[in-house]
Design a protein around this motif. Structure first.
Motif, PDB file in Angstrom:
ATOM      1  N   ASP A 253      -1.924  37.673 -41.458  1.00  0.00           N
ATOM      2  CA  ASP A 253      -2.851  36.547 -41.280  1.00  0.00           C
ATOM      3  C   ASP A 253      -2.078  35.248 -41.041  1.00  0.00           C
ATOM      4  N   LEU A 254      -1.006  35.067 -41.807  1.00  0.00           N
ATOM      5  CA  LEU A 254      -0.170  33.873 -41.610  1.00  0.00           C
ATOM      6  C   LEU A 254       0.404  33.837 -40.198  1.00  0.00           C
ATOM      7  N   CYS A 255       0.902  34.986 -39.754  1.00  0.00           N
ATOM      8  CA  CYS A 255       1.506  35.055 -38.416  1.00  0.00           C
ATOM      9  C   CYS A 255       0.480  34.689 -37.340  1.00  0.00           C
ATOM     10  N   ALA A 256      -0.770  35.099 -37.586  1.00  0.00           N
ATOM     11  CA  ALA A 256      -1.804  34.838 -36.585  1.00  0.00           C
ATOM     12  C   ALA A 256      -2.293  33.397 -36.625  1.00  0.00           C
ATOM     13  N   SER A 257      -2.181  32.754 -37.777  1.00  0.00           N
ATOM     14  CA  SER A 257      -2.790  31.421 -37.909  1.00  0.00           C
ATOM     15  C   SER A 257      -1.783  30.273 -37.793  1.00  0.00           C
ATOM     16  N   GLU A 258      -0.533  30.539 -38.048  1.00  0.00           N
ATOM     17  CA  GLU A 258       0.471  29.471 -37.988  1.00  0.00           C
ATOM     18  C   GLU A 258       1.050  29.365 -36.569  1.00  0.00           C
ATOM     19  N   PRO A 259       1.442  28.181 -36.152  1.00  0.00           N
ATOM     20  CA  PRO A 259       1.992  28.009 -34.798  1.00  0.00           C
ATOM     21  C   PRO A 259       3.466  28.433 -34.724  1.00  0.00           C
ATOM     22  N   LEU A 260       3.690  29.722 -34.904  1.00  0.00           N
ATOM     23  CA  LEU A 260       5.079  30.215 -34.938  1.00  0.00           C
ATOM     24  C   LEU A 260       5.716  30.165 -33.554  1.00  0.00           C
ATOM     25  N   THR A 261       6.995  29.838 -33.548  1.00  0.00           N
ATOM     26  CA  THR A 261       7.762  29.987 -32.317  1.00  0.00           C
ATOM     27  C   THR A 261       8.716  31.170 -32.418  1.00  0.00           C
ATOM     28  N   LEU A 262       8.907  31.664 -33.636  1.00  0.00           N
ATOM     29  CA  LEU A 262       9.843  32.775 -33.821  1.00  0.00           C
ATOM     30  C   LEU A 262       9.414  33.597 -35.034  1.00  0.00           C
TER      31      LEU A 262
ATOM     32  N   THR B 140       4.687  46.191 -37.350  1.00  0.00           N
ATOM     33  CA  THR B 140       3.639  46.365 -36.339  1.00  0.00           C
ATOM     34  C   THR B 140       2.544  45.322 -36.513  1.00  0.00           C
ATOM     35  N   MET B 141       2.044  45.174 -37.750  1.00  0.00           N
ATOM     36  CA  MET B 141       0.934  44.238 -37.978  1.00  0.00           C
ATOM     37  C   MET B 141       1.358  42.783 -37.800  1.00  0.00           C
ATOM     38  N   LEU B 142       2.574  42.462 -38.195  1.00  0.00           N
ATOM     39  CA  LEU B 142       3.015  41.065 -38.069  1.00  0.00           C
ATOM     40  C   LEU B 142       3.186  40.665 -36.604  1.00  0.00           C
ATOM     41  N   GLY B 143       3.541  41.618 -35.781  1.00  0.00           N
ATOM     42  CA  GLY B 143       3.853  41.281 -34.395  1.00  0.00           C
ATOM     43  C   GLY B 143       2.709  41.430 -33.428  1.00  0.00           C
ATOM     44  N   THR B 144       1.542  41.844 -33.920  1.00  0.00           N
ATOM     45  CA  THR B 144       0.416  42.033 -33.003  1.00  0.00           C
ATOM     46  C   THR B 144      -0.642  40.954 -33.220  1.00  0.00           C
ATOM     47  N   GLY B 145      -1.625  40.941 -32.356  1.00  0.00           N
ATOM     48  CA  GLY B 145      -2.689  39.936 -32.461  1.00  0.00           C
ATOM     49  C   GLY B 145      -2.567  38.946 -31.335  1.00  0.00           C
ATOM     50  N   GLU B 146      -3.690  38.612 -30.736  1.00  0.00           N
ATOM     51  CA  GLU B 146      -3.683  37.735 -29.558  1.00  0.00           C
ATOM     52  C   GLU B 146      -2.988  36.415 -29.823  1.00  0.00           C
ATOM     53  N   ARG B 147      -3.333  35.801 -30.950  1.00  0.00           N
ATOM     54  CA  ARG B 147      -2.780  34.492 -31.283  1.00  0.00           C
ATOM     55  C   ARG B 147      -1.260  34.574 -31.389  1.00  0.00           C
ATOM     56  N   MET B 148      -0.801  35.677 -31.990  1.00  0.00           N
ATOM     57  CA  MET B 148       0.631  35.865 -32.164  1.00  0.00           C
ATOM     58  C   MET B 148       1.326  35.909 -30.805  1.00  0.00           C
ATOM     59  N   PHE B 149       0.736  36.629 -29.875  1.00  0.00           N
ATOM     60  CA  PHE B 149       1.348  36.746 -28.554  1.00  0.00           C
ATOM     61  C   PHE B 149       1.344  35.414 -27.824  1.00  0.00           C
ATOM     62  N   GLU B 150       0.279  34.641 -28.035  1.00  0.00           N
ATOM     63  CA  GLU B 150       0.235  33.324 -27.406  1.00  0.00           C
ATOM     64  C   GLU B 150       1.333  32.434 -27.968  1.00  0.00           C
ATOM     65  N   ASN B 151       1.514  32.488 -29.286  1.00  0.00           N
ATOM     66  CA  ASN B 151       2.490  31.624 -29.934  1.00  0.00           C
ATOM     67  C   ASN B 151       3.917  32.016 -29.613  1.00  0.00           C
ATOM     68  N   VAL B 152       4.214  33.305 -29.678  1.00  0.00           N
ATOM     69  CA  VAL B 152       5.601  33.778 -29.582  1.00  0.00           C
ATOM     70  C   VAL B 152       5.745  34.628 -28.340  1.00  0.00           C
ATOM     71  N   ARG B 153       5.680  34.031 -27.214  1.00  0.00           N
ATOM     72  CA  ARG B 153       5.814  34.824 -25.995  1.00  0.00           C
ATOM     73  C   ARG B 153       7.082  34.426 -25.258  1.00  0.00           C
TER      74      ARG B 153
ATOM     75  N   LYS C 173      10.331  23.398 -34.323  1.00  0.00           N
ATOM     76  CA  LYS C 173       9.907  24.788 -34.190  1.00  0.00           C
ATOM     77  C   LYS C 173       9.736  25.415 -35.572  1.00  0.00           C
ATOM     78  N   LEU C 174       8.859  26.407 -35.614  1.00  0.00           N
ATOM     79  CA  LEU C 174       8.533  27.063 -36.880  1.00  0.00           C
ATOM     80  C   LEU C 174       8.855  28.553 -36.780  1.00  0.00           C
ATOM     81  N   ALA C 175       9.666  29.042 -37.725  1.00  0.00           N
ATOM     82  CA  ALA C 175      10.003  30.464 -37.749  1.00  0.00           C
ATOM     83  C   ALA C 175       9.508  31.088 -39.043  1.00  0.00           C
ATOM     84  N   LEU C 176       8.977  32.298 -38.957  1.00  0.00           N
ATOM     85  CA  LEU C 176       8.662  33.080 -40.154  1.00  0.00           C
ATOM     86  C   LEU C 176       9.675  34.199 -40.237  1.00  0.00           C
ATOM     87  N   ILE C 177      10.322  34.314 -41.388  1.00  0.00           N
ATOM     88  CA  ILE C 177      11.339  35.346 -41.554  1.00  0.00           C
ATOM     89  C   ILE C 177      11.019  36.171 -42.789  1.00  0.00           C
ATOM     90  N   THR C 178      10.994  37.485 -42.615  1.00  0.00           N
ATOM     91  CA  THR C 178      10.751  38.373 -43.745  1.00  0.00           C
ATOM     92  C   THR C 178      12.095  38.874 -44.285  1.00  0.00           C
TER      93      THR C 178
END
Ligand SMILES: NC(=O)c1ccc[n+]([C@@H]2O[C@H](COP(=O)([O-])OP(=O)(O)OC[C@H]3O[C@@H](n4cnc5c(N)ncnc54)[C@H](OP(=O)(O)O)[C@@H]3O)[C@@H](O)[C@H]2O)c1
Length: 139
Positions: free
Chosen positions: A84-93, A126-139, A18-23
Motif C-alpha cells: 500500500d505504501l509503495c502504491a501511495s507514496e511518490p517513489l522514484t526507487l 511481487t506485491m511491492l513491485g506491481t500496481g498501476e501507481r507503482m509503475f507510473e512512479n517508478v518507470r 527523490k524518494l526511495a523505499l528500501i526493504t
C-alpha cells in the motif's frame, strides 16, 4: 553510484528530493544501500522488523528525511501494508532487498520456514513491485 553529488532531485534544479523505499536495511547489503542513497540526498522509507536497527540507521543521518516502517514480510498483512505504501507514496526507487536464507534441502524445509521463504522472497517482491501507481512512479 556517485556518493558526493548534491541532494538528488526530480529535475536536478531544486525540486523535491527523490524518494526511495528500501526493504531489509537493518543489516547487510540493504543497510549499505540505504547509506549510499542517503548520502546521495534521497529521502528514504526504510522497512524491516527490527525497530532499533532502523532507528540507529536513521540516527546516522539526522538531517535527512528517513522514515522507519516496521513490517514483517513473512505475513500477508505485513506485505500488504508495505505494498500500500509503495502504491501511495511518490517513489522514484524501490530497493527490494529483504531476504532470508534457509540452507537445507527443499524436501526437509519445515512448512513454517517454507511459508516464510515464499512470503519474504516471492510474494513481497511481487506485491511491492506491481500496481498501476507503482509503475507510473517508478518507470
Ligand atoms: N549475503 C549473501 O551471500 C547473499 C547471497 C545471495 C542472495 N542474498 C540476498 O541479498 C539480500 C541481502 O542479503 P544480506 O546478506 O545483506 O541479508 P541480511 O544481512 O540477512 O539482511 C536481511 C534483511 O532482510 C530483512 N528481513 C528478513 N526477514 C524479514 C521479514 N520477515 N520481514 C521484513 N524484513 C525482513 C532483515 O530485517 P529484519 O530482520 O530487521 O526484519 C534484514 O534487514 C537478501 O535478500 C539475501 O537473500 C544474499
Amino acid at each position: 553510484m556517485n556518493t558526493t553529488a548534491a541532494p538528488a532531485t526530480e529535475d536536478g534544479q531544486g525540486a523535491s528530493p527523490k524518494l526511495a523505499l528500501i526493504t531489509g536495511p537493518s543489516s547487510g547489503t540493504g543497510r549499505e544501500f540505504a547509506r549510499l542513497l542517503a548520502r546521495e540526498g534521497y529521502k528514504l522509507i526504510i522497512v524491516a522488523r527490527r525497530e532499533d536497527r532502523l532507528a540507529g540507521l536513521a540516527a546516522e543521518f539526522p538531517d535527512m528525511a528517513i522514515r522507519p516502517v516496521i513490517a514483517d514480510h513473512s505475513t500477508y498483512a505485513g506485505v500488504a501494508a508495505v505494498a500500500d505504501l509503495c502504491a501511495s507514496e511518490p517513489l522514484t526507487l524501490l530497493v527490494n532487498n529483504a531476504g532470508v536464507a534457509h540452507y537445507m534441502s527443499f524436501a526437509q524445509l519445515p512448512a513454517d520456514k517454507a511459508s516464510e521463504l515464499l512470503h519474504v522472497k516471492v510474494i513481497a517482491p511481487t506485491m511491492l513491485g506491481t500496481g498501476e501507481r507503482m509503475f507510473e512512479n517508478v518507470r
